[in-house]
Design an enzyme around this catalytic site. Structure first.
Site, PDB file in Angstrom:
ATOM      1  N   ASP A 296      21.897  68.861  49.660  1.00  0.00           N
ATOM      2  CA  ASP A 296      22.678  67.703  49.244  1.00  0.00           C
ATOM      3  C   ASP A 296      23.566  67.186  50.370  1.00  0.00           C
ATOM      4  O   ASP A 296      23.878  67.905  51.318  1.00  0.00           O
ATOM      5  CB  ASP A 296      23.584  68.073  48.066  1.00  0.00           C
ATOM      6  CG  ASP A 296      22.825  68.275  46.771  1.00  0.00           C
ATOM      7  OD1 ASP A 296      21.591  68.365  46.803  1.00  0.00           O
ATOM      8  OD2 ASP A 296      23.487  68.357  45.710  1.00  0.00           O
TER       9      ASP A 296
ATOM     10  N   HIS B 203      23.456  72.659  50.968  1.00  0.00           N
ATOM     11  CA  HIS B 203      24.013  71.430  51.525  1.00  0.00           C
ATOM     12  C   HIS B 203      23.615  71.279  52.983  1.00  0.00           C
ATOM     13  O   HIS B 203      23.362  72.257  53.678  1.00  0.00           O
ATOM     14  CB  HIS B 203      25.538  71.422  51.348  1.00  0.00           C
ATOM     15  CG  HIS B 203      25.944  71.335  49.917  1.00  0.00           C
ATOM     16  ND1 HIS B 203      25.961  72.435  49.086  1.00  0.00           N
ATOM     17  CD2 HIS B 203      26.290  70.270  49.156  1.00  0.00           C
ATOM     18  CE1 HIS B 203      26.322  72.049  47.869  1.00  0.00           C
ATOM     19  NE2 HIS B 203      26.534  70.744  47.887  1.00  0.00           N
TER      20      HIS B 203
END
Length: 195
Positions: A3, A147
């Site tokens: 992400d 992430h």
């Protein structure tokens, strides 16, 4: 899944590490990052990754009106489509927060909402070994939250790849039909082309 990218300081390193370990992943990009770094979005696709929508500014969408949500998702669809030629089919709500208003906008835009089964805790300061341990809990068809911006996450990739191989698993694509991870060779119900 990764992400919050693309990120000029880390995305290329992440892509190179995934490729050198024979892994493919889905990147849920923030729209304004995608607009500011279109070459990195193209690099994600060129590296064999899939690209999804993670909203324009990463807000708490459940506290916003339908029209505000529409703007967050639509602008991101456009930025990613401009960079890659294809609009995303997958959407990950920031913070994993969802409600009926958000789901309605997702449906209007033809997006499938993707949450995660395992949280790597990389955003919360997890060490490389803790990230590897989290990935070790993944079962067939499950999705892990990671992430784009952490070196610990990149450093965990080779160990994650080895662990998956040792358990006869592979990194897969997320089926827009079912929202589950499937083998990336297209043998499942999903198309092998990046979505």
């Amino acid at each position: 899944t990764y992400d919050d990218g693309p990120n000029p300081s880390n995305t290329n390193n992440l892509l190179n590490t995934l490729r050198s370990n024979g892994l493919r992943a889905t990147f849920f990009n923030i729209g304004q990052n995608a607009q500011n770094n279109p070459s990195l979005v193209r690099a994600q696709v060129d590296a064999g990754m899939w690209v999804g929508n993670h909203s324009w500014t990463h807000p708490h969408l459940t506290q916003m009106s339908s029209s505000q949500i529409q703007s967050e998702l639509q602008r991101t669809q456009q930025a990613i489509q401009q960079a890659t030629g294809t609009a995303p089919k997958l959407f990950r709500p920031p913070y994993g927060e969802t409600n009926s208003t958000l789901k309605s906008v997702e449906q209007q835009l033809g997006l499938r909402e993707i949450i995660w089964d395992v949280d790597s805790q990389d955003w919360n300061g997890a060490s490389t070994s803790q990230i590897v341990q989290a990935a070790g809990r993944l079962q067939n068809g499950q999705i892990i939250l990671m992430h784009d911006q952490y070196s610990t996450t990149v450093q965990a990739i080779s160990q994650i790849a080895a662990n998956l191989r040792s358990r006869n698993l592979c990194a897969g694509m997320i089926s827009p039909t079912t929202g589950r991870a499937v083998a990336p060779d297209g043998s499942g119900p999903a198309s092998p082309s990046p979505t």
